[in-house]
Design an enzyme around this catalytic site. Structure first.
Site, PDB file in Angstrom:
ATOM      1  N   ARG A 104       0.513  -8.855 -13.245  1.00  0.00           N
ATOM      2  CA  ARG A 104       0.258 -10.186 -13.766  1.00  0.00           C
ATOM      3  C   ARG A 104       0.566 -10.172 -15.257  1.00  0.00           C
ATOM      4  NH1 ARG A 104      -5.626 -13.052 -13.668  1.00  0.00           N
ATOM      5  NH2 ARG A 104      -6.027 -11.545 -15.311  1.00  0.00           N
ATOM      6  N   THR A 108       1.055 -15.206 -19.596  1.00  0.00           N
ATOM      7  CA  THR A 108       1.262 -16.397 -18.752  1.00  0.00           C
ATOM      8  C   THR A 108       0.383 -16.355 -17.496  1.00  0.00           C
ATOM      9  OG1 THR A 108       2.968 -15.322 -17.438  1.00  0.00           O
ATOM     10  CG2 THR A 108       3.692 -16.457 -19.441  1.00  0.00           C
ATOM     11  N   ASP A 200     -10.937  -4.703 -15.222  1.00  0.00           N
ATOM     12  CA  ASP A 200      -9.557  -4.525 -14.741  1.00  0.00           C
ATOM     13  C   ASP A 200      -9.540  -3.419 -13.679  1.00  0.00           C
ATOM     14  OD1 ASP A 200      -6.407  -4.928 -16.074  1.00  0.00           O
ATOM     15  OD2 ASP A 200      -6.823  -3.419 -14.546  1.00  0.00           O
ATOM     16  N   ASP A 203      -6.994  -0.432 -14.186  1.00  0.00           N
ATOM     17  CA  ASP A 203      -7.388   0.461 -15.286  1.00  0.00           C
ATOM     18  C   ASP A 203      -8.601   1.303 -14.902  1.00  0.00           C
ATOM     19  OD1 ASP A 203      -5.345  -0.307 -16.930  1.00  0.00           O
ATOM     20  OD2 ASP A 203      -6.536  -1.769 -18.052  1.00  0.00           O
TER      21      ASP A 203
HETATM   22  O1  LIG Z   1      -5.028 -13.235  -8.839  1.00  0.00           O
HETATM   23  P1  LIG Z   1      -4.284 -12.852 -10.083  1.00  0.00           P
HETATM   24  O2  LIG Z   1      -4.614 -13.753 -11.240  1.00  0.00           O
HETATM   25  O3  LIG Z   1      -2.811 -12.729  -9.861  1.00  0.00           O
HETATM   26  O4  LIG Z   1      -4.850 -11.450 -10.546  1.00  0.00           O
HETATM   27  C1  LIG Z   1      -5.103 -10.402  -9.658  1.00  0.00           C
HETATM   28  C2  LIG Z   1      -4.133  -9.287  -9.879  1.00  0.00           C
HETATM   29  O5  LIG Z   1      -4.378  -8.648 -11.144  1.00  0.00           O
HETATM   30  C3  LIG Z   1      -4.576  -7.246 -10.930  1.00  0.00           C
HETATM   31  O6  LIG Z   1      -3.399  -6.538 -11.014  1.00  0.00           O
HETATM   32  P2  LIG Z   1      -2.670  -6.247 -12.418  1.00  0.00           P
HETATM   33  O7  LIG Z   1      -1.746  -7.340 -12.787  1.00  0.00           O
HETATM   34  O8  LIG Z   1      -3.716  -5.898 -13.445  1.00  0.00           O
HETATM   35  O9  LIG Z   1      -1.771  -4.993 -12.069  1.00  0.00           O
HETATM   36  P3  LIG Z   1      -2.219  -3.484 -11.827  1.00  0.00           P
HETATM   37  O10 LIG Z   1      -2.794  -3.428 -10.450  1.00  0.00           O
HETATM   38  O11 LIG Z   1      -0.938  -2.737 -11.960  1.00  0.00           O
HETATM   39  O12 LIG Z   1      -3.221  -3.118 -12.875  1.00  0.00           O
HETATM   40  C4  LIG Z   1      -5.152  -7.202  -9.530  1.00  0.00           C
HETATM   41  O13 LIG Z   1      -5.094  -5.925  -8.959  1.00  0.00           O
HETATM   42  C5  LIG Z   1      -4.343  -8.247  -8.803  1.00  0.00           C
HETATM   43  O14 LIG Z   1      -3.118  -7.767  -8.299  1.00  0.00           O
HETATM   44  O1  LIG Z   2     -10.911  -9.717 -13.181  1.00  0.00           O
HETATM   45  C1  LIG Z   2      -9.749  -9.343 -12.953  1.00  0.00           C
HETATM   46  C2  LIG Z   2      -8.679 -10.256 -12.826  1.00  0.00           C
HETATM   47  C3  LIG Z   2      -7.439  -9.780 -12.558  1.00  0.00           C
HETATM   48  N1  LIG Z   2      -7.256  -8.448 -12.415  1.00  0.00           N
HETATM   49  C4  LIG Z   2      -8.262  -7.562 -12.531  1.00  0.00           C
HETATM   50  O2  LIG Z   2      -8.063  -6.351 -12.396  1.00  0.00           O
HETATM   51  N2  LIG Z   2      -9.488  -8.042 -12.802  1.00  0.00           N
HETATM   52 MG   LIG Z   3      -4.566  -4.240 -13.774  1.00  0.00          MG
END
Ligand SMILES: O=P(O)(O)OC[C@H]1O[C@H](OP(=O)(O)OP(=O)(O)O)[C@H](O)[C@@H]1O
Ligand SMILES: O=c1cc[nH]c(=O)[nH]1
Ligand SMILES: [Mg+2]
Length: 209
Positions: A104, A108, A200, A203
């Site tokens: 994400r 944006t 997160d 993370d």
């Molecule tokens: O519903 P949304 O607003 O799209 O957010 C949720 C997304 O955000 C996080 O991933 P992230 O983008 O942090 O990627 P990552 O798993 O690589 O940390 C999570 O694991 C989802 O995939």
């Molecule tokens: O709360 C949140 C939202 C998006 N992605 C995450 O990992 N945590």
């Molecule tokens: Mg993430």
């Protein structure tokens, strides 16, 4: 219209509390996510079809039941969805696993797809898209679109925690997709994080920041 199921089993709720707790470190966080994914897999497989099988017990011949062999595919959204795969495979070991790479964009909040690799027979499989977090819904929505574009017919979505905003997006764009959650939280904050949430997920699973 897609249904939303909150899996309120006490073991799931207990473990979710420690997953949310900011004092829980990476090792324990990863173990708890694995355990909750396994418990959620137990609930989500409740309606798998059975077929009769005649066997002999040491005492008598009897008709019993075995799984009818429905083909299942797990589709974790990278990265954080990876944390739920092993727990689910403990209960559904024959499932094939596809991967959708999405992140994400922090400014944006739009999903950016960078990878996709799926089993060749996705149109025959019952697919379970897995991601710990359903926040704005953009990532899961995009992943489901990608699967449908490639022929998927039967999709469910499983997340540890969701915001109402994300649930509404999936219900609107994918009314055929049932959603399974460990918890439905209150809202999103101004940065798109789920409140109260767990921070997160990627993370915390992988020890990055
Ligand atoms: O519903 P949304 O607003 O799209 O957010 C949720 C997304 O955000 C996080 O991933 P992230 O983008 O942090 O990627 P990552 O798993 O690589 O940390 C999570 O694991 C989802 O995939
Ligand atoms: O709360 C949140 C939202 C998006 N992605 C995450 O990992 N945590
Ligand atoms: Mg993430």
């Amino acid at each position: 219209m897609g249904q939303v199921f909150v899996l309120d089993h006490p073991l799931i709720q207990h473990k979710l509390t420690y997953i949310r707790d900011k004092h829980t470190g990476t090792k324990e966080f990863r173990e708890l996510v694995d355990e909750v994914a396994m418990l959620m897999a137990f609930e989500i497989t409740r309606n798998l079809p059975l077929q009769p099988k005649t066997i002999e017990t040491p005492v008598v011949e009897t008709e019993s039941s075995v799984l009818a062999g429905k083909k299942i595919g797990l589709v974790p959204i990278l990265r954080a969805g990876l944390g739920m795969v092993d727990g689910m495979l403990k209960l559904i070991p024959a499932a094939k696993v596809g991967h959708v790479g999405l992140y994400r964009d922090p400014k944006t909040l739009q999903p950016v797809e960078y990878y996709i690799k799926l089993p060749s027979d996705i149109e025959e499989r019952e697919l379970i898209v897995i991601d710990p977090m359903l926040a704005t819904g953009g990532s899961a929505n995009d992943a489901i679109h990608s699967l449908k574009k490639r022929g998927a017919q039967n999709i469910r979505l499983m997340c540890l925690i969701a915001a109402p905003e994300g649930v509404e997006v999936i219900k609107k764009d994918h009314p055929d997709v049932d959603i399974y959650l460990g918890a439905l939280d209150e809202k999103l904050d101004e940065k798109g994080y789920i409140i109260p949430g767990l921070g997160d997920a990627g993370d915390r699973l992988f020890g990055t920041k």
